[in-house]
Design a protein around this motif. Structure first.
Motif, PDB file in Angstrom:
ATOM      1  N   GLY A   4       1.173  -0.880  -0.263  1.00 41.46           N
ATOM      2  CA  GLY A   4      -0.104   0.208  -0.024  1.00 41.46           C
ATOM      3  C   GLY A   4       0.865   1.684   0.215  1.00 41.46           C
ATOM      4  N   PHE A   5       1.788   1.432   1.043  1.00 38.96           N
ATOM      5  CA  PHE A   5       3.135   2.248   0.932  1.00 38.96           C
ATOM      6  C   PHE A   5       3.688   2.498  -0.341  1.00 38.96           C
ATOM      7  CE2 PHE A   5       7.347   4.230   1.984  1.00 38.96           C
ATOM      8  CZ  PHE A   5       7.109   5.691   2.057  1.00 38.96           C
ATOM      9  N   LYS A   6       4.002   1.671  -0.909  1.00 39.33           N
ATOM     10  CA  LYS A   6       4.720   1.248  -2.395  1.00 39.33           C
ATOM     11  C   LYS A   6       3.434   1.882  -3.562  1.00 39.33           C
ATOM     12  CE  LYS A   6       5.466  -2.055  -5.528  1.00 39.33           C
ATOM     13  NZ  LYS A   6       5.762  -3.189  -6.204  1.00 39.33           N
ATOM     14  N   ASP A   7       2.606   1.474  -3.736  1.00 42.05           N
ATOM     15  CA  ASP A   7       1.142   2.472  -4.334  1.00 42.05           C
ATOM     16  C   ASP A   7       0.663   4.018  -3.962  1.00 42.05           C
ATOM     17  OD1 ASP A   7       1.102  -0.240  -5.528  1.00 42.05           O
ATOM     18  OD2 ASP A   7      -0.938  -1.044  -4.283  1.00 42.05           O
ATOM     19  N   PHE A   8       1.349   4.091  -3.342  1.00 45.02           N
ATOM     20  CA  PHE A   8       0.953   5.513  -2.565  1.00 45.02           C
ATOM     21  C   PHE A   8       1.757   6.414  -3.336  1.00 45.02           C
ATOM     22  CE2 PHE A   8       1.710   9.084   0.530  1.00 45.02           C
ATOM     23  CZ  PHE A   8       0.699   9.880  -0.048  1.00 45.02           C
TER      24      PHE A   8
END
Length: 128
Positions: A4-8
């Motif tokens: 999720g952090f990488k996608d953000f």
């Protein structure tokens, strides 16, 4: 959670914001040089002082009030806003408009061309 952090981080608006902050930092040096080394010395040559900070001084019960600092800040703001508008906003608008025209020309299909011909003939008052 890591995904999720990488996608953000990989989202376009986060990257655009990061690039914008970096460009703004680099551009601020140009605007500061223009303001402090060219325009304010010109103001100093005209008004006798390099800025308006000491133009009007009010002494009240031992306190010194300098309304000229507000004038200097307003002029600095207007210089920065004008520089951003003329050197960033206007060129980007021209570039974006040019890209939109190129995209519009590339999207036309045979049906669109035919419909435009029919529209033009109807405007001219000719029969189909």
């Amino acid at each position: 959670m890591i995904k999720g952090f990488k996608d953000f981080i990989a989202r376009g608006n986060v990257m655009d914001l990061a690039v914008g902050v970096i460009i703004a930092g680099a551009f601020s040096a140009i605007v500061t040089a223009l303001n402090e080394q060219i325009l304010m010395p010109l103001i100093g040559a005209i008004f006798g002082k390099p800025n308006f900070d000491q133009i009007w001084t009010i002494h009240l019960n031992g306190a010194t009030i300098l309304p000229g600092t507000l004038i200097t800040a307003l002029i600095n703001f207007l210089i920065i806003a004008a520089a951003l508008y003329f050197f960033v906003v206007v060129p980007m608008q021209k570039m974006t408009k040019k890209d939109e025209v190129e995209e519009d020309a590339a999207v036309k299909t045979d049906e669109t061309i035919l419909l435009e011909e029919i529209r033009d003939m109807m405007k001219a008052g000719r029969q189909l």
